[in-house]
Design a protein around this motif. Structure first.
Motif, PDB file in Angstrom:
ATOM      1  N   ASP A 607      41.016  32.155  36.871  1.00 46.91           N
ATOM      2  CA  ASP A 607      41.159  32.152  35.411  1.00 46.91           C
ATOM      3  C   ASP A 607      42.545  31.703  34.971  1.00 46.91           C
ATOM      4  O   ASP A 607      42.891  31.805  33.790  1.00 46.91           O
ATOM      5  N   ASN A 608      43.354  31.224  35.928  1.00 48.93           N
ATOM      6  CA  ASN A 608      44.694  30.669  35.700  1.00 48.93           C
ATOM      7  C   ASN A 608      45.768  31.715  35.428  1.00 48.93           C
ATOM      8  O   ASN A 608      46.913  31.356  35.120  1.00 48.93           O
ATOM      9  N   ILE A 609      45.460  32.990  35.547  1.00 51.39           N
ATOM     10  CA  ILE A 609      46.501  34.012  35.445  1.00 51.39           C
ATOM     11  C   ILE A 609      47.303  34.035  36.739  1.00 51.39           C
ATOM     12  O   ILE A 609      46.749  33.986  37.842  1.00 51.39           O
ATOM     13  N   ILE A 610      48.616  34.092  36.598  1.00 50.20           N
ATOM     14  CA  ILE A 610      49.520  34.178  37.745  1.00 50.20           C
ATOM     15  C   ILE A 610      49.752  35.653  38.043  1.00 50.20           C
ATOM     16  O   ILE A 610      50.111  36.428  37.149  1.00 50.20           O
ATOM     17  N   HIS A 611      49.542  36.033  39.292  1.00 50.11           N
ATOM     18  CA  HIS A 611      49.739  37.413  39.735  1.00 50.11           C
ATOM     19  C   HIS A 611      50.927  37.431  40.685  1.00 50.11           C
ATOM     20  O   HIS A 611      50.862  36.885  41.790  1.00 50.11           O
ATOM     21  N   LEU A 612      52.008  38.028  40.247  1.00 49.61           N
ATOM     22  CA  LEU A 612      53.240  38.124  41.026  1.00 49.61           C
ATOM     23  C   LEU A 612      53.463  39.588  41.375  1.00 49.61           C
ATOM     24  O   LEU A 612      53.522  40.437  40.480  1.00 49.61           O
TER      25      LEU A 612
END
Length: 628
Positions: A607-612
């Motif tokens: 979904d294009n969310i960046i998880h850092l």
């Protein structure tokens, strides 16, 4: 081969004062007498069966003489020897069961050792935790026997047992030989070059059955094969509970055209006071991946000390649509082997999840082998280990950030050294993990200077990305060039690297960077403005265009394949107080102050969310927020 008769009887197996896997104690009845070899099998005995083993004598300076205990034998090698011996002598030989081994070792005693609650110095062969073995003689039968006439039951070498490793039940049992499967076979007795605590009568160890190294050999028993009891495992892990298998379309819950940043949440939530198999003292070195079903899956190591043999791998799941991570649980642990470290990857061409794992001979992270496992069902079940490099040594400690290239090669970055300087290696597979190679193996240690070349990436804990022209770019910690974080470029898939200074400040202890490509195209970099204790700041621009200096965790974007990084943003939720765990501890944030250090890992979900993630916290944002 001299055999000693062990009469039938009963004993209390395990230890209430021991490690978690030695409990609960239970009464065990050994219903039939058996004969056990008085010493471990020696080189000269084993090589009657396998003459080719002679070439392994003296490897690492150990076990070179005829009457020294044979080492560098797998569980399958040991079983094959017993089968050969059975045919040769016309009598049934096999490995001892774990219960038979402890019964024979104790020889009627109930103390920590069959010598009492301490092990006399005469039995010691460099009995301390060491990264690399000291050369000691492994001659059998040189120390006093136990009360039943068995030699070398405490130390000398670890000894393979017949059983698969599994948790104890609280039931009293007769002739227990219970589990029909596991990833590990039991080893017992401890060995040279280890702390005496691992030599106790009740201490349990284990190994992947194909593994072989300088600590482990075996002894035999003469007896019929025992009947197997059926014991069902009841230790279903939390990350394996109620896993949805239907694929997710990963529909975003936020408008991705608008800037999105969510308050950080904790993914590592091990309760205070946990003392095995999860430990509250130190949790570190994570990785994260999305799964086909819409979940996120994180792994990290959990331990008391980073060098310790207790170090295990934990995991947790953020289920699709959930706002909080599940409680963590044990993910993987070869008993009494340091598990440095772990990496996880979803191959998005299908449903396969890869777990890459380092495993020490015993203590520390210098003598690691490297293997992988796979899951085809969203991390519910996992394959048996498959070796990437079965030879214990350097260049085998996986780093977060494994990825698949545009041509389908899987690349697993690994530290090449144990210290703060010396670089990183890569392992590459072009056939979906069946075979692997380290293209820089055997090359001399490079000079990490501007314009120099070598077979190792500059800096440990390297982040790695494929550029559009097919070359590889890496950034690392340490081996700084001209006062900046080093950059390495390879145009031949890791056989050689050219070094230069990056535009980023160097980082140090307790810090790890991220380098990856976003689905939208730009390169993404996450790191820190400087060493955690030097308060070094960088210049940033806020969304109104005002410049300010900030400290701590930041991200950057490159639109020209790493030549320039025009967008840099501090990753802070504003005013807040957090506990970063591990080396980070408690810290305070504001608009110009972010998390000061942590071991970073990142992924971008479909979904294009960046998880850092850092050592304990999970940040979520999108490209629009970075570019805001």
């Amino acid at each position: 081969m001299e055999l000693v008769k062990i009469n039938s009887g009963s004993f209390v197996m395990g230890s209430e004062e021991g490690e978690y896997d030695e409990k609960p104690v239970r009464k065990v009845n050994i219903s039939n007498p058996f004969y056990m070899s008085s010493t471990p099998v020696t080189n000269v005995q084993y090589e009657q069966f396998d003459p080719h083993h002679r070439m392994l004598r003296g490897k690492r300076g150990l076990s070179s003489e005829d009457n020294e205990a044979v080492v560098y034998v797998s569980w399958y090698d040991a079983v094959a020897f017993t089968e050969w011996l059975s045919i040769k002598e016309g009598k049934p030989y096999r490995l001892p069961t774990e219960a038979e081994w402890e019964y024979a070792c104790r020889a009627g005693t109930e103390t920590l050792y069959n010598t009492g609650d301490s092990l006399p110095v005469i039995y010691h062969l460099n009995q301390r935790n060491v990264w690399y073995p000291k050369e000691v003689p492994l001659t059998v039968g040189k120390t006093p026997p136990n009360p039943w006439g068995l030699y070398n039951m405490h130390g000398l070498i670890e000894e393979w047992c017949l059983d698969w490793y599994g948790p104890y039940t609280g039931d009293d049992l007769t002739d227990p030989f219970a589990y029909h499967d596991s990833d590990f076979r039991v080893t017992r007795g401890g060995s040279h070059n280890t702390d005496p605590v691992f030599l106790r009568s009740a201490n349990r160890m284990g190994m992947i059955p194909e593994n072989k190294h300088f600590l482990t050999g075996f002894r035999v028993v003469q007896a019929e094969m025992p009947a197997r009891l059926t014991v069902e495992r009841e230790d279903v892990k939390k990350w394996a509970e109620q896993v949805i298998q239907s694929p997710s379309d990963w529909t975003s819950r936020v408008d991705m055209d608008e800037p999105y940043f969510s308050e950080p949440i904790y993914f590592q939530k091990i309760p205070s006071g946990s003392d095995g198999p999860l430990y509250s003292q130190h949790n570190h070195c994570p990785d994260i991946t999305p799964l086909p079903n819409g979940d996120l899956f994180a792994t990290w190591y959990t331990t008391v000390t980073e060098q310790g043999r207790e170090l295990a791998v934990a995991a947790s799941r953020l289920r699709s649509g959930a706002d909080e991570w599940d409680e963590p649980d044990l993910f993987y642990k070869v008993p009494d082997r340091n598990m440095h470290a772990t990496s996880i990857l979803w191959d998005r061409s299908g449903d396969r999840i890869y777990h890459f794992q380092g495993m020490a001979v015993s203590y520390g992270w210098g003598d690691l082998a490297l293997f992988m496992r796979t899951s085809e069902d969203n991390g519910l079940t996992w394959s048996k280990p498959h070796w990437i490099n079965h030879e214990h040594g350097l260049r085998n400690m996986p780093i977060a950030g494994a990825f698949k290239t545009s041509e389908g090669a899987i690349i697993v970055p690994c530290d090449a050294v144990t210290g703060m300087e010396g670089g990183s290696a890569i392992h590459i597979s072009t056939d979906d993990g069946i075979t692997w190679n380290d293209p820089g193996a055997g090359t001399p240690r490079p000079e990490f200077d501007e314009g120099k070349t070598g077979g190792t990436i500059a800096g440990i804990h390297a982040g790695l990305v494929e550029l559009k022209d097919g070359s590889l770019m890496a950034l690392g910690r340490g081996n700084n060039i001209n006062g900046y974080m080093p950059m390495s470029i390879s145009e031949d898939m890791g056989r050689s690297w050219t070094y230069s200074a990056s535009p980023f400040p160097p980082i140090g202890g307790g810090q790890r960077l991220v380098l990856m490509r976003l689905k939208e195209g730009p390169l993404f970099f996450a790191s820190f403005t400087g060493l955690h204790d030097d308060e070094k700041r960088m210049e940033f621009t806020d969304k109104e265009g005002n410049k300010y200096t900030g400290y701590g965790l930041f991200v950057a974007l490159s639109y020209d394949e790493g030549k320039t990084w025009p967008v840099r943003k501090l990753v802070t939720p504003g005013e807040g107080e957090f506990d970063g765990g591990a080396w980070t501890g408690e810290f305070v944030t504001d608009d110009a102050r972010a998390e000061p250090r942590g071991y970073l890992a990142a992924t971008q979900s479909p979904d294009n969310i960046i998880h850092l993630i850092s050592s304990r916290l999970h940040y979520r944002f999108n490209l629009a927020w970075i570019e805001e």
